[in-house]
Design a protein around this motif. Sequence first.
Motif, PDB file in Angstrom:
ATOM      1  N   PHE A 106       0.837  -1.190   0.000  1.00 33.27           N
ATOM      2  CA  PHE A 106       0.000   0.000   0.000  1.00 33.27           C
ATOM      3  C   PHE A 106       0.878   1.249   0.000  1.00 33.27           C
ATOM      4  N   GLU A 107       0.262   2.378  -0.318  1.00 32.55           N
ATOM      5  CA  GLU A 107       0.972   3.640  -0.211  1.00 32.55           C
ATOM      6  C   GLU A 107       1.318   3.905   1.254  1.00 32.55           C
ATOM      7  N   PRO A 108       2.472   4.481   1.528  1.00 29.05           N
ATOM      8  CA  PRO A 108       2.849   4.752   2.925  1.00 29.05           C
ATOM      9  C   PRO A 108       1.884   5.737   3.576  1.00 29.05           C
ATOM     10  N   ASP A 109       1.699   5.574   4.890  1.00 25.79           N
ATOM     11  CA  ASP A 109       0.838   6.496   5.637  1.00 25.79           C
ATOM     12  C   ASP A 109       1.537   7.819   5.914  1.00 25.79           C
ATOM     13  N   ASP A 110       2.854   7.751   6.150  1.00 29.72           N
ATOM     14  CA  ASP A 110       3.638   8.940   6.478  1.00 29.72           C
ATOM     15  C   ASP A 110       4.944   8.914   5.693  1.00 29.72           C
ATOM     16  N   ASP A 111       5.784   9.898   5.965  1.00 35.50           N
ATOM     17  CA  ASP A 111       7.113   9.899   5.353  1.00 35.50           C
ATOM     18  C   ASP A 111       7.885   8.667   5.807  1.00 35.50           C
ATOM     19  N   VAL A 112       8.612   8.076   4.884  1.00 35.93           N
ATOM     20  CA  VAL A 112       9.338   6.837   5.162  1.00 35.93           C
ATOM     21  C   VAL A 112      10.818   7.148   5.340  1.00 35.93           C
ATOM     22  N   GLU A 113      11.351   6.759   6.493  1.00 38.60           N
ATOM     23  CA  GLU A 113      12.759   7.011   6.764  1.00 38.60           C
ATOM     24  C   GLU A 113      13.659   5.989   6.083  1.00 38.60           C
ATOM     25  N   SER A 114      13.225   4.727   6.017  1.00 36.66           N
ATOM     26  CA  SER A 114      14.042   3.686   5.390  1.00 36.66           C
ATOM     27  C   SER A 114      13.135   2.621   4.795  1.00 36.66           C
ATOM     28  N   ALA A 115      13.598   2.033   3.717  1.00 37.17           N
ATOM     29  CA  ALA A 115      12.858   0.963   3.040  1.00 37.17           C
ATOM     30  C   ALA A 115      13.853  -0.009   2.440  1.00 37.17           C
ATOM     31  N   VAL A 116      13.464  -1.266   2.372  1.00 35.99           N
ATOM     32  CA  VAL A 116      14.329  -2.310   1.829  1.00 35.99           C
ATOM     33  C   VAL A 116      14.172  -2.354   0.317  1.00 35.99           C
ATOM     34  N   ASP A 117      15.283  -2.450  -0.380  1.00 35.68           N
ATOM     35  CA  ASP A 117      15.271  -2.553  -1.842  1.00 35.68           C
ATOM     36  C   ASP A 117      14.808  -3.956  -2.228  1.00 35.68           C
ATOM     37  N   ALA A 118      13.678  -4.039  -2.950  1.00 30.12           N
ATOM     38  CA  ALA A 118      13.107  -5.329  -3.346  1.00 30.12           C
ATOM     39  C   ALA A 118      13.421  -5.703  -4.790  1.00 30.12           C
ATOM     40  N   SER A 119      14.311  -4.957  -5.430  1.00 29.71           N
ATOM     41  CA  SER A 119      14.678  -5.278  -6.809  1.00 29.71           C
ATOM     42  C   SER A 119      15.606  -6.495  -6.844  1.00 29.71           C
ATOM     43  N   GLU A 120      15.929  -6.946  -8.039  1.00 29.81           N
ATOM     44  CA  GLU A 120      16.803  -8.107  -8.177  1.00 29.81           C
ATOM     45  C   GLU A 120      18.191  -7.850  -7.608  1.00 29.81           C
ATOM     46  N   HIS A 142       8.566  -1.330   5.143  1.00 29.67           N
ATOM     47  CA  HIS A 142       8.449  -0.710   3.827  1.00 29.67           C
ATOM     48  C   HIS A 142       9.461  -1.312   2.872  1.00 29.67           C
ATOM     49  N   VAL A 143       9.078  -1.366   1.602  1.00 30.25           N
ATOM     50  CA  VAL A 143       9.974  -1.822   0.545  1.00 30.25           C
ATOM     51  C   VAL A 143       9.915  -0.826  -0.597  1.00 30.25           C
ATOM     52  N   THR A 144      10.963  -0.826  -1.385  1.00 34.76           N
ATOM     53  CA  THR A 144      11.004  -0.003  -2.591  1.00 34.76           C
ATOM     54  C   THR A 144      11.112  -0.915  -3.790  1.00 34.76           C
ATOM     55  N   TYR A 145      10.226  -0.683  -4.763  1.00 34.78           N
ATOM     56  CA  TYR A 145      10.222  -1.513  -5.967  1.00 34.78           C
ATOM     57  C   TYR A 145       9.879  -0.623  -7.155  1.00 34.78           C
ATOM     58  N   ARG A 146      10.730  -0.639  -8.175  1.00 31.80           N
ATOM     59  CA  ARG A 146      10.543   0.181  -9.367  1.00 31.80           C
ATOM     60  C   ARG A 146      10.312   1.655  -9.016  1.00 31.80           C
ATOM     61  N   ASP A 147      11.185   2.154  -8.170  1.00 32.08           N
ATOM     62  CA  ASP A 147      11.193   3.574  -7.788  1.00 32.08           C
ATOM     63  C   ASP A 147       9.958   3.995  -7.003  1.00 32.08           C
ATOM     64  N   THR A 148       9.238   3.029  -6.464  1.00 33.53           N
ATOM     65  CA  THR A 148       8.064   3.332  -5.645  1.00 33.53           C
ATOM     66  C   THR A 148       8.228   2.685  -4.282  1.00 33.53           C
ATOM     67  N   THR A 149       7.913   3.444  -3.236  1.00 36.53           N
ATOM     68  CA  THR A 149       7.987   2.914  -1.877  1.00 36.53           C
ATOM     69  C   THR A 149       6.592   2.500  -1.417  1.00 36.53           C
ATOM     70  N   TYR A 150       6.515   1.293  -0.845  1.00 38.74           N
ATOM     71  CA  TYR A 150       5.243   0.738  -0.394  1.00 38.74           C
ATOM     72  C   TYR A 150       5.303   0.377   1.088  1.00 38.74           C
ATOM     73  N   ARG A 151       4.149   0.475   1.708  1.00 41.03           N
ATOM     74  CA  ARG A 151       3.992  -0.062   3.059  1.00 41.03           C
ATOM     75  C   ARG A 151       3.655  -1.547   2.963  1.00 41.03           C
TER      76      ARG A 151
END
Length: 332
Positions: free
Chosen positions: A129-143, A202-211
Amino acid sequence: MYELAPSRRRLLAGALAGGIGAAAAGCLGTGSDGDADDGDGPELRLSLSRIDGTLRDRYAHDRDDPPEGWDEAALDAVLAGESYTTQHRKPFFASPDDPAYVLRDGTYYQLGSVVVDEVVETHPVLRLFEPDDDVESAVDASEDGDLPEGDQRAVGIAHFAARARGHDGGYPLGLVERGGYVYRAESARTESALLDDGDPDHVTYRDTTYRVEIERERFHEAVYRPTAEAIAETPERMEAILRGTFVGSRITSDDLSAEARRIVRGADGEEYSETHPYSDAYVELLRAIDARPYIDGNILNDADVRETEREMIRYDGEYYERSLRILEGEDN
């Protein structure tokens, strides 16, 4: 990366819709055939794509070279007459409308499965889902990121559902389940970094951060027993079976007028189109390929009619995928 297994009878020419060439020029332009009137009804586009080789080449797999998605343990067991079951997943992705075939020791078998039981399982479901607030850190989920391969696949599939949520468009059925990704494989659950205690939020995938949201949910899953029936002992008999299963109309150039043959040549590998009312030659060809309902300019008001229809036909002894597409309004 992710591949579906749609029904071949309906989607045999999946690549055709995206790879059709430009419409034939000059005398084969839209609505320019013979005595066609300048119609203002829906436009009907015909495309033909020649199929090289036999139907056996396309549908009958050698025992030593099965498709990647088949359960080979199920194949070994059913050909040996041994007991075997699969859960949730059909062993050969086959159905009565979309059969699978294998050749072993000179005998052709039709493969399938029957439901013999049902079980209840609890699986983790990943949704994004879209994050609820500003995200301080997220895990890179790309290959190239830090997550295990199973988690990368899970995020990639859940991303389809997250991207479609609240927007026009859809996501690949058969991959996305319950709006996300279901962790069914024990190995994926064991190795997952997203399912651990204290897992990343949170994760980041294809330049998008998700909750990240994980829920453990109950599933009722079918249990399948694979089946195999010997149906042919010769290549010729197998080819006849496949023709009867997949091929619709059979016509020859002698069956058609010169104008109708010209339309066939224009549609071969490209497109031919006319707007309703159609020329006599186009109507003749539509009748010959058993597309009579499309002669009616109000076909979209009829039941069980799709804007795009595909079927395999045989013309002068060769196989073709034929596609009929109706366009009206802004698409016309």
